[in-house]
Design an enzyme around this catalytic site. Structure first.
Site, PDB file in Angstrom:
ATOM      1  N   THR A 235     -94.355 -24.226  55.250  1.00 40.55           N
ATOM      2  CA  THR A 235     -93.339 -24.119  56.299  1.00 40.55           C
ATOM      3  C   THR A 235     -94.002 -24.252  57.655  1.00 40.55           C
ATOM      4  OG1 THR A 235     -91.545 -22.776  57.180  1.00 40.55           O
ATOM      5  CG2 THR A 235     -93.521 -21.605  56.507  1.00 40.55           C
TER       6      THR A 235
ATOM      7  N   LYS B 133     -93.274 -20.193  60.267  1.00 47.14           N
ATOM      8  CA  LYS B 133     -93.906 -18.871  60.220  1.00 47.14           C
ATOM      9  C   LYS B 133     -95.191 -18.882  61.036  1.00 47.14           C
ATOM     10  CE  LYS B 133     -91.585 -17.352  56.033  1.00 47.14           C
ATOM     11  NZ  LYS B 133     -90.522 -18.378  56.041  1.00 47.14           N
TER      12      LYS B 133
END
Length: 423
Positions: free
Chosen positions: A256, A259
């Site tokens: 991702t 984050k």
């Protein structure tokens, strides 16, 4: 005597579905269980982490549960990349219809390099990357069988629901149980083993090397979700697989950008052939608008910065160590982990929510309570995630506030036969 028309109208009214009542009852159910979720509005401003402003009361609160693990959302290089990127905020279409911008292409090249894979593919978010990739692989590979860790993220579970492929769930991080499940299927049968490197609610680390050994022995592909590890671990921020020098043994690495990298988006990195199959056959990719060029530029700046800077990771690790040490000295019960995630188990949804509200209202601390279905019933918790921007006085304030709140709510504090080491 009642007319037929009247009877028809009455019957019709009786048979009408009261949708509002259905919705209200469902909400009442989760409120009665103590797991109704309320969102708190925040105002964020650069250079103020880990503070945020509560929209309603206009007060500063210290956030201790953010996934912006390294504070990269306020990194100077990331902000500069936004200012210097294309003037187009939106991609303008899917990847097939003008959405393949220069910024997206450069980001995918950067991600492929990060994980030492042939290529990478970006998505609007990590959930979509997981759901879309796994569902596509299961639909493309004939007679494939999937093996899934019991604590895998819901996005992975959704992806694995597709089709009629046999599915085996193995006990969390249990390679012996995984082997026993693999023994049920012939080695000639195609297989995918899906697991995470760091499990977000427990902070546990997967035995990646042993799982890769089994994958080789049983002729299986490996699908590794590194969303809570990319940027955080490894010399260049490639995750746990890089930390243990195992990236070349993993078939698909999923990550991702929202984050540790502090922006937004998801991706996979793998071989050209596998990526091309997902790119060409996945509805969740084909029919979805491409990543914003501004976000792509910002994400690339973050990825490239963390490839060569360990400062943020080292400061974050130091703060994690201080929080764990402070909690132990105060007798605050938490699950011992080797990672940056510190689970404080409360075990009751109502008490968990009340403790969260007290911390917010009385001590200006924001730690969101985590209840079912995110975690199993009876394991409701706080999930503490220190950042490089927290400091010693904030740690002291968090610890003393937790002690006061827990004592007022009669939540047990003392650690029982729990030995914790800080490396």
């Amino acid at each position: 005597m009642l007319s037929n028309t009247y009877l028809v109208c009455v019957t019709f009214l009786l048979l009408m579905v009261d949708y509002s009542k259905i919705f209200a009852n469902k909400i009442k159910d989760i409120k009665d269980e103590g797991r109704y979720r309320q969102f708190i509005g925040f105002i964020s401003s650069p250079d103020q982490l880990p503070y945020k402003i509560d929209c309603e009361h206009k007060k500063n609160v210290v956030v201790w549960c953010s996934n912006n693990y390294l504070g990269m959302g306020q990194n100077e290089k990331v902000i500069a990349a936004v200012k210097d990127s294309s003037t187009n905020i939106g991609a303008g279409g899917t990847r097939n219809i003008s959405g393949t911008t220069k910024e997206v292409v450069e980001l995918e090249e950067s991600l492929a390099d990060l994980h030492q894979k042939e290529t990478a593919l970006t998505f609007a978010c990590g959930y979509l990357a997981n759901q879309t990739t796994l569902s596509t692989l299961l639909s493309i590979i004939p007679e494939v069988v999937v093996f899934s860790d019991e604590k895998n993220h819901y996005s992975m579970i959704e992806g694995m629901k597709v089709g009629k492929s046999p599915k085996y769930i193995f006990k969390h991080n249990d390679v012996d149980d995984l082997r026993s499940k693999l023994d049920l299927v012939g080695k000639e049968v195609p297989k995918i083993i899906a697991f995470e490197s760091i499990y977000s609610m427990d902070g546990s680390i997967a035995p990646i090397e042993q799982i890769c050994d089994l994958a080789k022995e049983y002729n299986a592909l490996t699908y590794l979700d590194e969303v809570h590890a990319v940027g955080m671990y490894g010399k260049h921020g490639g995750g746990i697989a890089e930390e243990y020098n195992l990236m070349d043994r993993v078939t698909v690495i999923q990550g991702t950008l929202s984050k540790a990298f502090g922006v937004m988006g998801g991706y996979i990195a793998s071989s050209k052939d596998l990526i091309d199959v997902v790119r060409s056959f996945a509805p969740g990719f084909i029919f979805t608008t491409a990543l914003s060029p501004i976000l792509a530029a910002a994400a690339r700046a973050s990825v490239e910065h963390l490839k060569f800077s360990s400062t943020e990771r080292e400061k974050q690790k130091e703060m994690v160590k201080k929080v764990k040490s402070s909690f132990t000295k105060a007798g605050i019960k938490f699950a011992p982990t080797e990672t940056h995630i510190i689970p404080v188990i409360i075990g009751d949804p109502v008490l968990c929510e009340r403790a969260s509200k007290m911390l917010f209202n009385e001590y200006n601390i924001y730690v969101q309570h985590i209840n079912y279905p995110t975690v199993p019933r009876g394991t409701e918790r706080f999930r503490i995630t220190p950042t490089p921007y927290h400091n010693d006085s904030m740690v002291e304030h968090l610890t003393s506030s937790l002690v006061k709140v827990f004592e007022e709510l009669s939540i047990p504090l003392q650690l029982k036969n729990l030995h914790v080491e800080y490396n």
